[in-house]
Scaffold this motif. Structure first.
Motif, PDB file in Angstrom:
ATOM      1  N   ASP A  74       4.380 -15.526  -8.956  1.00 34.75           N
ATOM      2  CA  ASP A  74       4.211 -14.131  -9.342  1.00 34.75           C
ATOM      3  C   ASP A  74       3.261 -13.447  -8.364  1.00 34.75           C
ATOM      4  O   ASP A  74       2.713 -14.074  -7.462  1.00 34.75           O
ATOM      5  CB  ASP A  74       3.745 -13.995 -10.812  1.00 34.75           C
ATOM      6  N   ALA A  75       3.097 -12.148  -8.555  1.00 38.09           N
ATOM      7  CA  ALA A  75       2.321 -11.368  -7.575  1.00 38.09           C
ATOM      8  C   ALA A  75       0.887 -11.895  -7.473  1.00 38.09           C
ATOM      9  O   ALA A  75       0.308 -11.923  -6.397  1.00 38.09           O
ATOM     10  CB  ALA A  75       2.318  -9.896  -7.964  1.00 38.09           C
ATOM     11  N   GLN A  76       0.341 -12.359  -8.602  1.00 39.64           N
ATOM     12  CA  GLN A  76      -1.040 -12.847  -8.584  1.00 39.64           C
ATOM     13  C   GLN A  76      -1.155 -14.099  -7.710  1.00 39.64           C
ATOM     14  O   GLN A  76      -2.085 -14.240  -6.929  1.00 39.64           O
ATOM     15  CB  GLN A  76      -1.512 -13.124 -10.025  1.00 39.64           C
ATOM     16  N   LEU A  91      -1.016 -13.041  -4.209  1.00 36.34           N
ATOM     17  CA  LEU A  91      -2.258 -12.354  -3.870  1.00 36.34           C
ATOM     18  C   LEU A  91      -3.343 -13.377  -3.591  1.00 36.34           C
ATOM     19  O   LEU A  91      -4.101 -13.278  -2.615  1.00 36.34           O
ATOM     20  CB  LEU A  91      -2.651 -11.493  -5.073  1.00 36.34           C
ATOM     21  N   ARG A  98      -2.706 -14.973  -0.315  1.00 28.88           N
ATOM     22  CA  ARG A  98      -3.084 -14.105   0.795  1.00 28.88           C
ATOM     23  C   ARG A  98      -4.602 -14.067   0.956  1.00 28.88           C
ATOM     24  O   ARG A  98      -5.130 -14.141   2.064  1.00 28.88           O
ATOM     25  CB  ARG A  98      -2.558 -12.683   0.538  1.00 28.88           C
ATOM     26  N   ASN A  99      -5.314 -13.987  -0.175  1.00 22.82           N
ATOM     27  CA  ASN A  99      -6.778 -13.947  -0.101  1.00 22.82           C
ATOM     28  C   ASN A  99      -7.333 -15.230   0.490  1.00 22.82           C
ATOM     29  O   ASN A  99      -8.211 -15.194   1.346  1.00 22.82           O
ATOM     30  CB  ASN A  99      -7.369 -13.723  -1.492  1.00 22.82           C
ATOM     31  N   ASN A 103       8.419 -10.246  -5.310  1.00 16.31           N
ATOM     32  CA  ASN A 103       6.965 -10.103  -5.431  1.00 16.31           C
ATOM     33  C   ASN A 103       6.306 -10.047  -4.063  1.00 16.31           C
ATOM     34  O   ASN A 103       5.355  -9.296  -3.846  1.00 16.31           O
ATOM     35  CB  ASN A 103       6.380 -11.262  -6.245  1.00 16.31           C
ATOM     36  N   SER A 107       6.772  -6.667  -2.642  1.00 14.11           N
ATOM     37  CA  SER A 107       5.958  -5.629  -3.257  1.00 14.11           C
ATOM     38  C   SER A 107       4.528  -5.696  -2.741  1.00 14.11           C
ATOM     39  O   SER A 107       3.785  -4.731  -2.828  1.00 14.11           O
ATOM     40  CB  SER A 107       6.009  -5.730  -4.781  1.00 14.11           C
ATOM     41  N   LEU A 108       4.121  -6.843  -2.187  1.00 12.52           N
ATOM     42  CA  LEU A 108       2.795  -6.920  -1.570  1.00 12.52           C
ATOM     43  C   LEU A 108       2.855  -6.581  -0.085  1.00 12.52           C
ATOM     44  O   LEU A 108       1.878  -6.744   0.633  1.00 12.52           O
ATOM     45  CB  LEU A 108       2.228  -8.334  -1.735  1.00 12.52           C
ATOM     46  N   LEU A 133       9.548   3.098  -3.345  1.00 12.08           N
ATOM     47  CA  LEU A 133       8.698   2.687  -2.222  1.00 12.08           C
ATOM     48  C   LEU A 133       7.636   3.748  -2.036  1.00 12.08           C
ATOM     49  O   LEU A 133       7.937   4.872  -1.657  1.00 12.08           O
ATOM     50  CB  LEU A 133       9.510   2.578  -0.936  1.00 12.08           C
ATOM     51  N   ARG A 134       6.408   3.376  -2.307  1.00 13.70           N
ATOM     52  CA  ARG A 134       5.325   4.330  -2.128  1.00 13.70           C
ATOM     53  C   ARG A 134       4.815   4.264  -0.700  1.00 13.70           C
ATOM     54  O   ARG A 134       5.163   3.366   0.055  1.00 13.70           O
ATOM     55  CB  ARG A 134       4.206   4.016  -3.111  1.00 13.70           C
ATOM     56  N   SER A 135       3.952   5.211  -0.377  1.00 12.76           N
ATOM     57  CA  SER A 135       3.378   5.288   0.966  1.00 12.76           C
ATOM     58  C   SER A 135       2.809   3.933   1.377  1.00 12.76           C
ATOM     59  O   SER A 135       2.115   3.293   0.607  1.00 12.76           O
ATOM     60  CB  SER A 135       2.275   6.340   0.964  1.00 12.76           C
ATOM     61  N   GLY A 136       3.111   3.500   2.598  1.00 16.59           N
ATOM     62  CA  GLY A 136       2.550   2.245   3.095  1.00 16.59           C
ATOM     63  C   GLY A 136       3.514   1.086   2.990  1.00 16.59           C
ATOM     64  O   GLY A 136       3.335   0.069   3.648  1.00 16.59           O
ATOM     65  N   TYR A 137       4.548   1.219   2.158  1.00 23.62           N
ATOM     66  CA  TYR A 137       5.515   0.132   2.051  1.00 23.62           C
ATOM     67  C   TYR A 137       6.540   0.213   3.170  1.00 23.62           C
ATOM     68  O   TYR A 137       6.903   1.279   3.631  1.00 23.62           O
ATOM     69  CB  TYR A 137       6.239   0.168   0.708  1.00 23.62           C
TER      70      TYR A 137
END
Lengths: 228, 264
Positions: free
Chosen positions: A56-58, A61, A64-65, A87, A90-91, A126-130
């Motif tokens: 999942d996205a977490q 995340l 990535r961290n 997922n 989306s990141l 798709l928001r700005s930055g995607y």
């Protein structure tokens, strides 16, 4: 038994292939491996092939961290699971190598692109930055906001408002088209041609942009059209 | 008590994050709730200035995280609003002094003793932003009616959704009704159409905000300020009270009354 972590050098950086096991074990093995080689790998771009793991996205995340804590950069996550792919996208992570580098390399892309390549379907706004990059077609169910970008080797279809930057036929395919319910991109490119959206008057209607006599033209969608 | 953690963020700088954090915290405290606000803008702190508490800082957020003091020692109580506390940011360090897990731990320790925790996020989408949103239960995105600010708000909302912290709540700050009417400024409808999130506040552009902020007084304490009233309304909406959005046009004076009569 095959090793849990295999590292391969690829053109864009490093590809890490994870073997079988639970995500917790694999992540631990991966991080251990990175820690061992810490200094040597520093600054590298990383793609991780997570195989069958559904993340999942977490999870992504955290991955990535952890990777960025080690002075490395996670650029792509490869997976056989569409959930993980979704997922990862989306990141803002790539889900294929080959288009790992942040600048899309148009000439090299051209050699591999064929009309009618695989399409990806993105079911969100798709928001700005995607940024969505795909060698085949791109289909978006949702809006594409200003500041977002789509690069496709094939066609682009947006079931929503298209207001970001869009590039269809990025490999040089002049037959590529861009369709949207409200076609008002910041910039629209097809193959090597660039066009800007003129100021719209009146209500938006579905339109399709394509190359006609060496120019990008947008025409209202006509269901009786012979050639698509 | 288990506090709700609200993070105020924006992407673009200078749109009013700190003002909003100060005023929402003050409005909650004024209504009798126990509130702590945390300045997460390490290196560029200014929530202390907006609240007029800068001369009382002894310990800061980084001291707490690095174990040089207890949380209680870093909390500054506001003299006007006894239920309001501030944990200031460190000025001499940078964002990397604190990690997202530090912020989660800190908020978890504070939750039991407060009703609301407000976090003032720094501008940008890097470490400081991630620190600020990590512990959040709800995220307020603040924007101005200008294209660049709305673009950044869109980016931030995307990141919030990706981190599964959504849906974001939106405050539109510094609206100039006259300019909107003349078509010179983005309207609330334009912004909502693009951002597609829940609107929780519309704050008019108001000189009293800057006057009060410079003096270190939250503008909600100024009974005549329209912006102050707007922030109070946001606080009420956060607490679950239904409040209609106020009329932003100035309707005082003879012309205003005339307009109102004509409109009705």
């Amino acid at each position: 038994m095959q090793p849990k972590v295999k590292i391969k050098g690829i053109r864009e950086g490093l590809l890490i292939i994870l073997g079988d096991g639970t995500w917790v074990e694999l992540l631990e093995a991966l991080l251990e491996h990175l820690d061992d080689q810490g200094e040597f790998l520093k600054g590298a771009h990383i793609a991780v092939d997570v195989g069958k793991c559904v993340l999942d996205a977490q999870d992504l995340l955290d991955l990535r961290n952890e990777i960025s804590n080690r002075q490395l950069e996670l650029r792509a996550v490869l997976s056989v699971s569409p959930v993980t792919e979704h997922n990862a996208q989306s990141l803002g992570l790539a889900i294929q190598i080959g288009i790992l580098s942040s600048e899309i390399e148009l000439p090299t892309l051209g050699t591999t692109l064929q009309e009618g390549g695989e399409a990806i379907l993105v079911r969100r706004t798709l928001r700005s930055g995607y940024s969505i990059k795909n060698a085949g077609h791109v289909i978006i169910i949702g809006d594409v906001n200003p500041g977002a970008e789509i690069m496709a080797g094939g066609d682009v279809l947006v079931w929503g408002k298209l207001r970001g930057v869009v590039h269809a036929g990025a490999g040089g395919n002049e037959n590529a088209v861009v369709c949207a319910l409200d076609l008002s991109p910041t910039q629209l490119r097809i193959a090597g041609l660039i066009s800007l959206t003129p100021k719209r008057r009146g209500k938006p209607s579905p339109e399709m942009a394509h190359i006609k006599e060496g120019q990008v033209v947008a025409e209202p969608w006509d269901p009786k059209r012979e050639r698509i | 008590m288990t506090a709700k953690v609200i993070t105020v963020t924006s992407g673009k700088g200078g749109v009013g994050k700190t003002t909003a954090t100060a005023n929402l915290s003050a409005a909650m405290a004024d209504s009798g709730k126990k509130v702590v606000c945390i300045d997460a803008d390490i290196g560029l702190r200014n929530l202390d200035v907006a609240l007029g508490l800068e001369n009382r800082i002894v310990y800061d957020l980084v001291d707490v995280v690095e174990g040089r003091c207890r949380i209680r020692q870093a909390m500054i109580r506001d003299k006007r609003l006894p239920e309001l506390f501030l944990i200031p940011a460190a000025q001499t360090r940078d964002k990397s002094a604190v990690s997202p897990s530090d912020m989660i731990k800190l908020c978890d320790e504070l939750r039991a003793d407060f009703d609301w925790i407000f976090i003032d996020s720094p501008a940008g989408i890097e470490r400081g932003f991630r620190n600020s949103v990590a512990p959040a239960d709800h995220i307020i995105v603040i924007t101005n009616p200008e294209v660049a600010a709305v673009r950044d708000a869109d980016r931030i909302i995307g990141l919030i959704e990706a981190e599964e912290k959504g849906p974001a709540l939106l405050i539109i700050n510094r609206i100039k009704p006259g300019m909107v009417r003349r078509g010179e400024m983005l309207s609330v409808e334009d912004i909502l159409e693009l951002l597609a999130v829940e609107l929780i506040g519309m704050v008019p552009d108001d000189e009293t905000v800057m006057i009060n902020t410079n003096r270190g007084i939250p503008v909600i304490l100024d009974g005549k300020s329209k912006a102050g009233q707007a922030f109070r309304n946001v606080a009420l909406r956060l607490s679950g009270t239904q409040v209609p959005f106020m009329e932003l046009e100035d309707q005082r004076g003879f012309i205003g009354r005339l307009k109102r009569i004509i409109r009705n």
